[in-house]
Write a protein that holds these residues in place. Structure first.
Motif, PDB file in Angstrom:
ATOM      1  N   GLN A   1       0.802  -1.223   0.000  1.00  0.00           N
ATOM      2  CA  GLN A   1       0.000   0.000   0.000  1.00  0.00           C
ATOM      3  C   GLN A   1       0.837   1.276   0.000  1.00  0.00           C
ATOM      4  O   GLN A   1       0.454   2.283  -0.609  1.00  0.00           O
ATOM      5  N   GLU A   2       1.979   1.238   0.667  1.00  0.00           N
ATOM      6  CA  GLU A   2       2.776   2.461   0.810  1.00  0.00           C
ATOM      7  C   GLU A   2       3.909   2.587  -0.208  1.00  0.00           C
ATOM      8  O   GLU A   2       4.391   3.693  -0.455  1.00  0.00           O
ATOM      9  N   VAL A   3       4.327   1.455  -0.785  1.00  0.00           N
ATOM     10  CA  VAL A   3       5.447   1.490  -1.730  1.00  0.00           C
ATOM     11  C   VAL A   3       4.988   1.142  -3.147  1.00  0.00           C
ATOM     12  O   VAL A   3       5.199   1.915  -4.082  1.00  0.00           O
TER      13      VAL A   3
ATOM     14  N   GLU B   1      -8.427   4.571  -9.887  1.00  0.00           N
ATOM     15  CA  GLU B   1      -9.493   3.699 -10.379  1.00  0.00           C
ATOM     16  C   GLU B   1      -9.482   2.356  -9.644  1.00  0.00           C
ATOM     17  O   GLU B   1     -10.542   1.820  -9.298  1.00  0.00           O
ATOM     18  N   ILE B   2      -8.293   1.823  -9.390  1.00  0.00           N
ATOM     19  CA  ILE B   2      -8.190   0.553  -8.661  1.00  0.00           C
ATOM     20  C   ILE B   2      -8.762   0.703  -7.252  1.00  0.00           C
ATOM     21  O   ILE B   2      -9.528  -0.149  -6.777  1.00  0.00           O
ATOM     22  N   LYS B   3      -8.428   1.801  -6.591  1.00  0.00           N
ATOM     23  CA  LYS B   3      -8.918   2.014  -5.223  1.00  0.00           C
ATOM     24  C   LYS B   3     -10.436   2.173  -5.193  1.00  0.00           C
ATOM     25  O   LYS B   3     -11.099   1.730  -4.251  1.00  0.00           O
ATOM     26  N   GLU B   4     -10.991   2.811  -6.214  1.00  0.00           N
ATOM     27  CA  GLU B   4     -12.437   2.968  -6.275  1.00  0.00           C
ATOM     28  C   GLU B   4     -13.130   1.613  -6.423  1.00  0.00           C
ATOM     29  O   GLU B   4     -14.142   1.339  -5.775  1.00  0.00           O
ATOM     30  N   ILE B   5     -12.566   0.765  -7.263  1.00  0.00           N
ATOM     31  CA  ILE B   5     -13.129  -0.571  -7.455  1.00  0.00           C
ATOM     32  C   ILE B   5     -13.045  -1.369  -6.162  1.00  0.00           C
ATOM     33  O   ILE B   5     -14.001  -2.044  -5.763  1.00  0.00           O
ATOM     34  N   GLU B   6     -11.906  -1.267  -5.480  1.00  0.00           N
ATOM     35  CA  GLU B   6     -11.744  -2.012  -4.232  1.00  0.00           C
ATOM     36  C   GLU B   6     -12.660  -1.458  -3.137  1.00  0.00           C
ATOM     37  O   GLU B   6     -13.214  -2.227  -2.344  1.00  0.00           O
TER      38      GLU B   6
END
Length: 348
Positions: free
Chosen positions: A188-190, A202-207
């Motif tokens: 998540q941080e790297v 977009e990936i975070k929105e889907i998740e």
């Protein structure tokens, strides 16, 4: 002059004859590696379906032995959970020439093994005992038994060593850190911030919407993440065995234990809080920690792991999570050297 020439010719012929005999002897030695004629698995080409006793009944798991070597026998633990031995598909190109015996193995509920589909069996405790039953069935012992685990297989290998290391001759942990929380932090941080900002958004929105079945999610991962951190080659150049690995993956056990996200293990997954970092000091068997510069696992953490066990060695390849495919020039010499050093009593 003629006498000298004749004598020289005779000497050369003798040398060539000796060389031919040496080459012939080497060929005989190598042919014994592939001689299955006195084994009970000759008719199946080295394949054995091994019965595994569980609280829910007896089920069979797939194994396939490659070669013969009484002192160097490597059991391969695939990733996932729910993956297959196909992730080791190119081992055939490297280990036979070194005379190292290796054994493919599909864990219970993986593609080539029985599938009871019972989630009460999807625990590290069960799989450790499964490996132990496979070990006994294959007559592996402390004089010949090397365990190589990659990704989830690395978790399983560590757990097995922590309980049964007296049965081991050597341990290889490939592409897996000893702490899921550490893995999550690194992802998540790297790794996440290395993606293009619009892709990550977009990936975070889907998740966030838990819309993991959305084809767009896999499309984004394949195009921007997998080719950077799983196997660093264009998708069209991925070998067939890797495509089969993905085709044959048991998604039910994978999601149950690992979760649906590729940016760490999700909270609801059973492996979400797995961490044996403070127990590594209990591992005394010779151990190789094999990391990769572009892996989903922090290579620096894997280097630390080698110092945390009692008798460790660390190698970092230039590849990614499947570094046997994208950096075989480093991966295989490291594995081969480790196995032979331990076998010859040269490991320290």
């Amino acid at each position: 002059m003629k006498h000298f020439t004749s004598l020289t010719l005779i000497i050369l012929l003798l040398i060539m004859s000796c060389t031919d005999k040496q080459d012939s002897n080497k060929a005989i030695e190598k042919s014994s590696y592939l001689d299955y004629s006195n084994s009970d698995d000759q008719v199946t080409g080295g394949i054995k379906m091994i019965p595994i006793e569980t609280p829910k009944g007896t089920f069979n798991v797939y194994t396939k032995r490659m070669g013969n070597n009484p002192t160097m026998r490597v059991l391969l633990l695939h990733g996932g959970p729910g993956g297959t031995h196909e992730e080791f598909g190119n081992f055939d190109g490297y280990l036979p020439n070194e005379g190292i015996e290796y054994i493919y193995y599909d864990q219970l509920d993986s593609y080539y093994s029985d599938k009871p589909n019972d989630s009460t069996l999807w625990t590290t405790e069960h799989f450790v005992e499964e490996v132990e039953q496979v070990r006994k069935a294959l007559n592996l012992n402390k004089d010949n038994f090397y365990l190589l685990g990659q990704s989830w297989g690395g978790i399983l290998a560590l757990e097995y060593a922590l309980k049964y290391q007296d049965n081991l001759k050597g341990l290889v942990v490939s592409n897996m850190v000893a702490s899921v929380p550490e893995y999550n932090t690194y992802a998540q941080e790297v790794l996440g911030p290395q993606l293009p900002s619009d892709v990550l958004k977009e990936i975070k929105e889907i998740e966030a919407n838990k819309d993991y079945a959305n084809p767009r999610y896999e499309e984004l991962l394949m195009e921007h993440f997998y080719t950077e951190h799983i196997l660093r080659k264009p998708l069209e150049e991925w070998p067939k065995s890797v495509h089969l690995l993905f085709e044959h993956l048991n998604s039910e056990i994978y999601v149950y234990m690992q979760g649906p996200s590729e940016f760490g293990i999700t909270d609801e997954a059973t492996l979400s809080d797995w961490d044996v970092s403070d127990r590594l000091q209990d591992i005394k068997v010779p151990t190789l920690m094999l990391g990769a510069k572009h892996d989903t696992m922090d290579p620096k953490y894997m280097e630390w792991m080698a110092s945390a066990v009692q008798n460790g060695r660390s190698i970092t390849t230039n590849g990614s999570h499947l570094s046997q495919f994208d950096d075989p020039e480093t991966f295989f010499p490291a594995v081969i050297r480790f196995i032979k050093d331990v076998d010859e009593g040269k490991f320290n």
